[in-house]
Design an enzyme around this catalytic site. Sequence first.
Site: not given
Ligand SMILES: O=P(O)(O)OC[C@H]1O[C@H](O)[C@H](O)[C@@H](O)[C@@H]1O
Length: 502
Positions: A191, A197, A244-245, A330, A361, A470
């Site tokens: 997004k 990453e 995002g979520r 979150e 188990h 971060k």
């Molecule tokens: O889709 P992006 O901007 O790469 O974000 C990816 C993810 O990283 C962030 O740190 C948030 O904690 C998430 O809510 C998000 O979905």
Amino acid sequence: MAAWLEPLHAQARRMGNATLRGLVDDDPARAGDFSLRVGPIHANFARQRMDREALGALLGVAGDMALPVAMRALFDGATVNVSEQRPALHTALRSGLGQGEIATRARGQARAAHERMADSIATLEASEVTDIVNVGIGGSDLGPRLSVDALKDWRTGRFRLHFVGNVDASEAGHVLDGLDPRRTAVVLVSKSFGTQETLLNGAILRDWLGSGDRMHAVSANVAAAVAFGIDPGRVLPMWDWVGGRYSLWSTVGFSIAAAIGMQGFDGFLGGAAEMDAHALESPVEANLPLRHALTAVWNRNILGLPTQAVLPYDQRLALFPAYLQQLVMESLGKSVRTDGSPVATATVPVLWGGAGTNAQHSFFQALHQGTDVVPADFIGVVHPAHGHSGSHAVLLANLLAQSEALANGCADGDPQKAYPGNRPSTVLLLDALTPRSLGALIALYEHSVYLQATMWGINAFDQWGVELGKRIAGDLLPAVSGKGEARDPVTRALLAEIHGHG
Ligand SMILES: O=P(O)(O)OC[C@H]1O[C@H](O)[C@H](O)[C@@H](O)[C@@H]1O
């Protein structure tokens, strides 16, 4: 303590030591009455520790707190994400129920992007591409990963789908092992297009592909995706009005649509839309997401239960707990209200879980005899997609048995062998695991989360708590690379250890 919780605590006091077994035995209609159905989902709340009067009080609280009004506000694009001054219009990605200009505009944008995604997938289908790699993390990974895995019986078979999320490059390495760059397409999903990453993995994949021709992106930051080297024609938009979520319904669901086809993806959106209509339009006493949210609040705030387990009895839903960890933790992991004041109640429970019967188990021992009571959502599927009816009967028997054992317990003269019981659970039964039922199931949890957040007065749509780590990681990077010193003494000692092995 928040004033709205007082009548609920009074209910709990009135109920005294009432047990689940007693509640069910004393009220023969309860087993059936404490259930709701929405489309392909049946939910049974009879094994939650509240009687009819307590439920009535909870429903009263829902009315007093104007939760139906809050639900309407969500759909219509109110600025529910206060700290970022945005609406959260994931519902506009799948249903036409939002009223007013903001929701209408969002729907138009979503429709256009959906068409572009369909075109991109059609182009890939007509090409020699056999494999698609989704590169993303968090909301740009968990929903697609879950859905592609859960809907494996619905895949068209045209593509194999792969996921790379972790900055641990061993994941990329293992995924790429055996793939042919000339027959692989990559979709970089971010997004923000600023997630470290994803950018690092994206660069690995870009180099590996050796050509930008099969590199796609999904982002609200189109300029950054283009600057990264992706052809503007292959950058699909998303928007700041979807969290995002909550974004798997958008172009973020590219890999889902590629896996199950656009028709399947539309069925997925349709299932969520069905839950949307129900959440928005059904009365409080018959409203499934609301009942789910009220149950969660009852367990967290009134019974004081600190965790929540999610136990899908279907291997295809094995990733569902991991998906829900982001959605729930979150969204609800907040200690201040939207106005910045401290919350007056406990908020997010720790959500965890795993697929049954495997989990029986491993950690079920603790569910049955541990000192903490863990409320559980059992999720079962009535009709399997395979023909092994004997195995499926065993699977369902185990689901039913575990919910029963947790609730009823079992006395024994030997304390080691006694089960206390009185441990609450909800049972959700899907008619079958289809795009439609998965869409409805996820939307159920989304709405439940929003309603819990509304009751607690917190913002379900921001996640400031992930930023500090971060930032520190950014500051530490030179020191980790041997080009500087860490300020924190413990970190310094750990770095000495790391470098000592270097
Ligand atoms: O889709 P992006 O901007 O790469 O974000 C990816 C993810 O990283 C962030 O740190 C948030 O904690 C998430 O809510 C998000 O979905």
